[in-house]
Write an enzyme that holds these catalytic residues in place. Structure first.
Site, short mmCIF file in Angstrom:
data_model
loop_
_atom_site.label_atom_id
_atom_site.label_comp_id
_atom_site.label_asym_id
_atom_site.label_seq_id
_atom_site.Cartn_x
_atom_site.Cartn_y
_atom_site.Cartn_z
N GLN A 153 56.62 36.26 14.49
CA GLN A 153 55.49 35.40 14.83
C GLN A 153 54.52 35.36 13.64
OE1 GLN A 153 53.80 36.28 18.76
NE2 GLN A 153 51.84 36.37 17.73
N SER A 156 48.81 35.59 12.54
CA SER A 156 47.61 36.21 11.94
C SER A 156 47.58 36.03 10.42
CB SER A 156 47.58 37.70 12.25
OG SER A 156 47.70 37.91 13.62
N SER A 188 55.13 41.52 12.56
CA SER A 188 56.13 42.52 12.97
C SER A 188 57.52 41.93 12.78
CB SER A 188 55.97 42.88 14.45
OG SER A 188 54.64 43.16 14.77
N GLU A 271 53.14 36.75 25.14
CA GLU A 271 52.99 38.06 24.50
C GLU A 271 52.26 39.02 25.44
OE1 GLU A 271 50.66 38.04 20.90
OE2 GLU A 271 51.50 39.94 20.27
N GLU A 395 37.76 44.05 22.63
CA GLU A 395 36.48 43.33 22.66
C GLU A 395 36.70 41.87 23.07
OE1 GLU A 395 37.52 45.21 20.16
OE2 GLU A 395 36.08 46.86 20.13
C1 LIG Z 1 50.96 46.44 16.77
C2 LIG Z 1 50.55 45.09 16.27
C3 LIG Z 1 51.50 44.09 16.14
C4 LIG Z 1 51.12 42.82 15.66
N1 LIG Z 1 52.09 41.89 15.46
C5 LIG Z 1 51.75 40.68 14.99
C6 LIG Z 1 52.76 39.69 14.73
O1 LIG Z 1 53.96 39.94 14.89
N2 LIG Z 1 52.38 38.47 14.28
C7 LIG Z 1 51.06 38.16 14.07
O2 LIG Z 1 50.78 37.02 13.70
N3 LIG Z 1 50.08 39.09 14.26
C8 LIG Z 1 50.40 40.34 14.70
N4 LIG Z 1 49.42 41.30 14.89
C9 LIG Z 1 48.05 40.98 14.52
C10 LIG Z 1 47.11 40.88 15.70
O3 LIG Z 1 47.34 39.70 16.43
C11 LIG Z 1 45.69 40.96 15.14
O4 LIG Z 1 45.55 42.24 14.55
C12 LIG Z 1 44.64 40.77 16.19
O5 LIG Z 1 44.64 39.46 16.64
C13 LIG Z 1 43.23 41.13 15.67
O6 LIG Z 1 42.95 40.46 14.49
P1 LIG Z 1 42.46 41.24 13.17
O7 LIG Z 1 43.36 42.40 12.95
O8 LIG Z 1 42.32 40.23 12.10
O9 LIG Z 1 41.04 41.84 13.56
P2 LIG Z 1 39.62 41.06 13.57
O10 LIG Z 1 39.76 39.77 14.31
O11 LIG Z 1 39.16 41.00 12.14
O12 LIG Z 1 38.76 42.05 14.38
C14 LIG Z 1 38.22 43.25 13.82
C15 LIG Z 1 37.34 43.89 14.90
O13 LIG Z 1 36.25 43.01 15.22
C16 LIG Z 1 36.24 42.73 16.61
N5 LIG Z 1 35.85 41.33 16.86
C17 LIG Z 1 36.32 40.22 16.24
N6 LIG Z 1 35.74 39.11 16.74
C18 LIG Z 1 34.90 39.53 17.72
C19 LIG Z 1 34.02 38.86 18.63
N7 LIG Z 1 33.91 37.53 18.64
N8 LIG Z 1 33.31 39.62 19.49
C20 LIG Z 1 33.42 40.98 19.50
N9 LIG Z 1 34.24 41.67 18.67
C21 LIG Z 1 34.96 40.96 17.79
C22 LIG Z 1 37.67 42.95 17.08
O14 LIG Z 1 37.73 43.25 18.46
C23 LIG Z 1 38.10 44.13 16.22
O15 LIG Z 1 37.66 45.33 16.76
C24 LIG Z 1 49.76 42.56 15.34
C25 LIG Z 1 48.81 43.58 15.47
C26 LIG Z 1 49.19 44.83 15.91
C27 LIG Z 1 48.14 45.90 16.01
#
Ligand SMILES: Cc1cc2nc3c(=O)[nH]c(=O)nc-3n(C[C@H](O)[C@H](O)[C@H](O)COP(=O)(O)OP(=O)(O)OC[C@H]3O[C@@H](n4cnc5c(N)ncnc54)[C@H](O)[C@@H]3O)c2cc1C
Length: 413
Positions: A153, A156, A188, A271, A395
């Site tokens: 997928q 991100s 992933s 998902e 969150e």
């Molecule tokens: C085990 C795992 C597997 C994954 N697999 C995939 C995959 O296969 N394909 C893919 O595309 N992605 C994948 N991801 C990515 C995942 O979808 C993102 O990590 C997730 O959507 C969060 O985005 P970010 O890491 O950019 O964090 P951010 O969006 O940058 O968030 C950082 C922090 O800020 C907080 N935050 C952000 N916006 C707000 C708001 N509006 N209000 C309050 N708090 C907020 C969040 O809760 C978090 O604590 C995976 C992630 C993990 C951990």
């Protein structure tokens, strides 16, 4: 397998039709796999198995992927590979309840770990089937459910996770196709995937959510570069995927140009559905092990440790009841709220389990001495962090519940 064990599994069926289906499933599984033995909750017995993420690489990863594909092919050949899929494409055309019933029954058997194909079957396949053309369903979705293809997928990006609609990877029309440029992250399974479902921006002028489109990208297309990312749990099952001048035929556009957001939200619902399926067994075992750990550390009479353990016990019971309630609901009645509550209960419990283990172990929690049941809890805790983020962070889910269920004022956006 004993007749008693069969009866337990058949009792999961609600209607006469489900019972007939369950009988066929038990027969099929009994012919291909052993019944799973009870997981040991005794201290020091068997593998420790406290890491929440199963992380392998290289040849072992390839072997596990091949085993998962082969089992998917066996399911397909027996008519269990695509239970909810359209009959004209080889699916069984059954309601989603049968799919859940099958998963519950299969969980009682020793079958290969399906993690390598989970995204294809649970997220990408359903999205292509719901939004794709007949030709895309025949080519990609059938390929995934028959075990021929594995998907990842590509959603991100470094600046688009929670705010997924902010993706910047561009797709520019070019001849009879598009050219993609950009970077995806946290992907992933990209090291062994055949195709990726990529959310990209096709119209930079349109409002954020409307300028997106979804493509199926063959991962061996020139310009697709997969770079593994080392995680704090030690493994490298995540990757960065760089897309540089990647040519994708227009036939791989899923849905209309500009409909990418709708396809993405459909895929993400799939998902979230997959979260927590077998979590009960995992958390119950952890609770039993924590009790033994308290005993071994001489903390069984400590009122604070007892208090924490009892609170965890109650929370796990509540999570189990919520899961049973969800399993009893038809899929059509399951909204985002139920799934968000389910995921939040699970991830908070995983975290609290890790915290109690850390409290009981003291310094042994951070030192890898090789002793059974000590540093393994550290791996648990680090994995819990991943669960709290994947598929919607805590969150974001809480905000969703606050706004849509509790009707609290909307967050400024
Ligand atoms: C085990 C795992 C597997 C994954 N697999 C995939 C995959 O296969 N394909 C893919 O595309 N992605 C994948 N991801 C990515 C995942 O979808 C993102 O990590 C997730 O959507 C969060 O985005 P970010 O890491 O950019 O964090 P951010 O969006 O940058 O968030 C950082 C922090 O800020 C907080 N935050 C952000 N916006 C707000 C708001 N509006 N209000 C309050 N708090 C907020 C969040 O809760 C978090 O604590 C995976 C992630 C993990 C951990």
């Amino acid at each position: 397998m004993s007749a008693g064990a069969d009866t337990d599994l058949l009792a999961l069926a609600g209607t006469a039709e489900e019972l007939a289906f369950a009988r066929r499933a038990v027969e099929f599984l009994g012919a291909h796999a052993d019944r799973r033995s009870d997981v040991s909750t005794s201290w020091g017995v068997g593998p420790e198995n406290l890491a929440l993420f199963h992380e392998t690489s290289g040849e072992q990863e390839q072997r596990e992927c091949a085993a998962a594909r082969a089992w998917q092919r066996t399911r397909w050949d027996a008519g269990f590979g695509w239970l909810t899929g359209p009959v004209e494409h080889g699916g069984a055309g059954l309601p989603a309840g049968h799919d859940r019933l099958y998963r519950l029954i299969e969980a009682a058997f020793e079958v290969p770990d399906m993690n390598p194909v989970r995204i294809g079957l649970g997220t990408v396949g359903p999205a292509i089937t719901a939004f794709g053309s007949q030709e895309q369903i025949a080519r990609f979705a059938v390929g995934l459910y028959r075990g021929d293809l594995v998907a990842c997928q590509l959603f991100s990006e470094p600046d688009a996770g929670s705010d997924l609609a902010g993706v910047r990877t561009r797709a520019v029309p070019d001849g009879d196709g598009y050219v993609l440029d950009g970077q995806k992250v946290w992907t992933s399974n990209a090291t062994f995937a055949d195709l990726g479902l990529a959310l990209v921006r096709t119209d930079p002028e349109a409002p954020k959510h409307r300028g997106l489109s979804m493509f199926v990208v063959a991962m061996d297309t020139p310009g697709v570069e997969v770079r593994p990312l080392r995680q704090l749990t030690g493994g490298a099952s995540f990757t960065e995927v760089w897309l540089t001048d990647v040519r994708v035929p227009a036939a791989n556009l899923v849905g209309e140009p500009g409909a990418g957001w709708r396809v993405a939200t459909g895929a993400l619902a799939g998902e979230r559905r997959a979260v927590g399926d077998r979590s009960h067994e995992l958390t119950s075992r952890a609770l039993a092990l924590l009790r033994t750990l308290a005993e071994r550390e001489g903390r069984l009479d400590d009122p604070l440790a007892r208090d924490d353990w009892a609170r965890l016990y109650s929370r796990l019971r509540v999570a189990r009841f919520q899961q049973q309630r969800m399993q009893a609901l038809p899929d059509s009645a399951l909204g985002g709220a139920e799934r968000a509550v389910d995921k939040l209960l699970l991830t908070t419990n995983l975290q609290l389990i890790g915290e109690l283990a850390a409290e009981l172990l003291g310094p042994a929690f951070v030192a890898d001495t090789g002793a059974w049941g000590s540093f393994g809890w550290n791996r648990w805790m680090m994995g819990a962090l991943g669960y709290r983020i994947a598929g919607g962070t805590e969150e974001i889910l809480k905000t969703m519940l606050a706004e849509r269920v509790l009707a609290l004022p909307r967050e400024p956006r």
